[in-house]
Design an enzyme around this catalytic site. Sequence first.
Site, PDB file in Angstrom:
ATOM      1  N   TRP A 297       1.900  30.064  46.559  1.00 14.86           N
ATOM      2  CA  TRP A 297       2.067  28.797  47.267  1.00 14.86           C
ATOM      3  C   TRP A 297       3.519  28.318  47.355  1.00 14.86           C
ATOM      4  CZ3 TRP A 297       4.571  25.841  43.813  1.00 14.86           C
ATOM      5  CH2 TRP A 297       4.336  26.066  42.445  1.00 14.86           C
TER       6      TRP A 297
ATOM      7  N   GLY B 183       2.854  36.803  42.444  1.00 10.98           N
ATOM      8  CA  GLY B 183       2.179  35.809  41.619  1.00 10.98           C
ATOM      9  C   GLY B 183       2.501  35.976  40.149  1.00 10.98           C
TER      10      GLY B 183
ATOM     11  N   GLU C 299       5.197  41.643  42.829  1.00 12.72           N
ATOM     12  CA  GLU C 299       6.379  40.804  42.631  1.00 12.72           C
ATOM     13  C   GLU C 299       5.915  39.636  41.777  1.00 12.72           C
ATOM     14  OE1 GLU C 299       8.664  38.132  42.243  1.00 12.72           O
ATOM     15  OE2 GLU C 299       8.336  37.515  44.329  1.00 12.72           O
ATOM     16  N   LEU C 300       6.255  39.698  40.480  1.00 11.22           N
ATOM     17  CA  LEU C 300       5.705  38.750  39.519  1.00 11.22           C
ATOM     18  C   LEU C 300       6.772  37.731  39.097  1.00 11.22           C
ATOM     19  CD1 LEU C 300       3.632  41.371  37.493  1.00 11.22           C
ATOM     20  CD2 LEU C 300       2.980  40.079  39.542  1.00 11.22           C
TER      21      LEU C 300
ATOM     22  N   CYS D 268      10.423  32.240  41.634  1.00 14.31           N
ATOM     23  CA  CYS D 268      10.530  33.334  40.665  1.00 14.31           C
ATOM     24  C   CYS D 268      11.978  33.748  40.473  1.00 14.31           C
ATOM     25  CB  CYS D 268       9.685  34.526  41.112  1.00 14.31           C
ATOM     26  SG  CYS D 268      10.086  35.153  42.753  1.00 14.31           S
TER      27      CYS D 268
END
Length: 427
Positions: free
Chosen positions: A106, A182, A204-205, A238
């Site tokens: 989001w 996430g 992609e954390l 992130c």
Amino acid sequence: MNHIIENIQQSYLLWKEYSVIQRIEIIKDIKDNLLKNTNLYAKAITSDMGKPISQSITEVQKCAYLCDYYIENAENFLKPQHIKTKWTESYITFEPIGVLLGVMPWNFPFWQVFRFVIPNLILGNLFIVKHASNVPKSANLLESIFNSKKLKFPIYKNLSLESKFVADIIVHKHIKGVSLTGSEKAGKAVAQCAGQHLKKSVLELGGSASFIICEDADLELATSIAVNARMQNAGQSCIAAKRFLVHKNLKEKFLSTFKSKVEALKRGDKFNAETEIAEMAREDLAIELEKLVNESISLGAKVICGGKREGAFYEPTILSEVTPQMSVFREETFGPVAIVTFFETFDEAVNLSNQSDFGLGVSIFSKDVEFIKSQTYRFEEGAVYINEMLISDPHLPFGGVKNSGYGRELSQFGMYEFANIKTVVIK
């Protein structure tokens, strides 16, 4: 759900017959749509997750910039690569693999989707997307944007469903890969399911990027960039700078300068073009951040400014005297909180920076650029930015190591993640 995937699979069989040039023409329409309706899309982003309208406008414009990059470069990236071998002719082609699942976050509801979809769309793949539940306006608009009126079949379908149903999509025979942006928890679940069913995945954390300010750094430049690096999008990114590692001889001057710049951020109505900091996406996220900060304060962290919450709004905060044992150092602080730790030597700064389970990127500020260039190999990161904040740009591969995930997005490398890299040999 099955019939939706079946319909997209039928579309894929048509779409893969389009030439790269034909696909690029559709991307041009998508870009024109973005530019024509920027304000409409920006308002949806701000309404969904609360970022200031000026930052939402920038997000939409960045999506158009990404489109331009692939419009200009994709044909070259995807042309066959001839390799000299013992055979008469040998070359490599880049072909689509089918329908992909995207599990999207989001915090950048348009940008995250565009950087996944656009290169893969030109490659020839199509999409099922499970977007975050708290950005419904953005999710619905994205479906309408990608399904061009020039096509008689859908190429993108948004599924509004709970996370627990993601596994059911991954295992479907027509889903050939999955990309998730996430949390670590979500990434592990998706990777496990994809691995069990031999599906390609890109993750992609989280990130806990360090922002290193060496003794010889231009402090005015570094602190000005630091504010944006930490506070844009209310710190919900992130790649935001989260751990500020500062040479001990700069302590007083850094804290004073950084504090004045953070406190100067304009708070206000998120739809006001002058607002620079607004509430977080949800109140529960602000509450979790508050708990993390208060825990570290109880262990000795010092509040330089901020530190208070009003509903979903968390004051832009600076914490000093933070140690690696504190939660705010070890965990990802997803909100407008900058933590500061001081070092004496560059070796110590490297060690502190690497004391993280994440490895998305690092920013280093120093006037001795040649020395820093010689040291980049020591950082366990997917990217090193010198005298600049960590950002994502279409020209450069984006992704991390360690618990920040695997695989790359953007650039030509991101275009190949979900490609069938096919060898052709002729005797």
